[in-house]
Design a protein around this motif. Structure first.
Motif, mmCIF file in Angstrom:
data_model
loop_
_atom_site.group_PDB
_atom_site.id
_atom_site.type_symbol
_atom_site.label_atom_id
_atom_site.label_comp_id
_atom_site.label_asym_id
_atom_site.label_seq_id
_atom_site.Cartn_x
_atom_site.Cartn_y
_atom_site.Cartn_z
ATOM 1 N N SER A 171 26.674 38.920 33.760
ATOM 2 C CA SER A 171 26.737 38.475 35.153
ATOM 3 C C SER A 171 27.853 37.455 35.295
ATOM 4 C CB SER A 171 25.415 37.830 35.578
ATOM 5 O OG SER A 171 24.372 38.767 35.569
ATOM 6 N N LEU A 172 28.707 37.644 36.296
ATOM 7 C CA LEU A 172 29.731 36.655 36.602
ATOM 8 C C LEU A 172 29.091 35.497 37.349
ATOM 9 C CD1 LEU A 172 32.710 38.869 37.784
ATOM 10 C CD2 LEU A 172 32.545 37.572 35.655
ATOM 11 N N LEU A 173 29.527 34.289 37.058
ATOM 12 C CA LEU A 173 29.057 33.112 37.782
ATOM 13 C C LEU A 173 29.984 32.902 38.970
ATOM 14 C CD1 LEU A 173 28.337 30.765 34.745
ATOM 15 C CD2 LEU A 173 26.714 32.126 36.062
ATOM 16 N N LEU A 174 29.431 32.932 40.162
ATOM 17 C CA LEU A 174 30.243 32.830 41.364
ATOM 18 C C LEU A 174 30.463 31.385 41.801
ATOM 19 C CD1 LEU A 174 28.619 35.745 43.382
ATOM 20 C CD2 LEU A 174 30.683 35.800 41.949
ATOM 21 N N ASN A 175 29.421 30.548 41.675
ATOM 22 C CA ASN A 175 29.515 29.173 42.113
ATOM 23 C C ASN A 175 28.491 28.352 41.352
ATOM 24 O OD1 ASN A 175 30.097 26.876 43.541
ATOM 25 N ND2 ASN A 175 29.275 27.589 45.491
#
Length: 142
Positions: A132-136
């Motif tokens: 999962s990419l961390l967006l914020n």
């Protein structure tokens, strides 16, 4: 550790440079109480240090993500050593449940991030992964 200690730690996490007077007013206790509690928490090992986060540190990894890894067999220690050898790896956590490891990764670009994922997936003993990419980041530092 009581509620005042927990509130003090929370306030220090928000602003570790807050003055004793500001902390005392926020917690509705005296400056002496704040000073004594900070000293006691340091002596007890609850507070182990203070740090500075520089703008460059915060901007260091524009692309960040978490890779959850399932391992087959008994190669966990070897795989952790291999993963720790990658410069883009920021942290490796062992866990229970569906995944055996959670790996924090940070890179400059999506392409570099993809390369690291590919390298890790090729390690012998990795059965499955999910990333999962961390967006914020809304809160960091504990």
């Amino acid at each position: 550790m009581d509620e005042t200690d927990r509130n003090l730690i929370s306030a220090l996490r928000h602003d570790a440079r807050a003055s004793l007077s500001d902390l005392a007013a926020m917690l509705e206790v005296s400056r002496t109480t704040v000073r004594a509690r900070i000293e006691r928490l340091k002596q007890a090992g609850e507070i182990v240090g203070f740090t500075v986060v520089l703008r460059g540190d915060a901007a260091r990894d524009p692309v960040r993500g978490l890779m959850m890894i399932g391992i087959e067999g008994r190669g966990t220690d070897r795989i952790i050593r291999q993963i720790n050898g990658l410069s883009a790896v920021r942290a490796v956590h062992t866990t229970n449940g569906r995944w055996d490891l959670i790996v924090e990764i940070g890179t400059d670009t999506l392409e570099a991030f993809d390369v690291i994922l590919g390298q890790i997936r090729k390690f012998d003993g990795i059965a499955s992964s999910e990333t999962s990419l961390l967006l914020n980041t809304r809160k960091s530092g504990g």
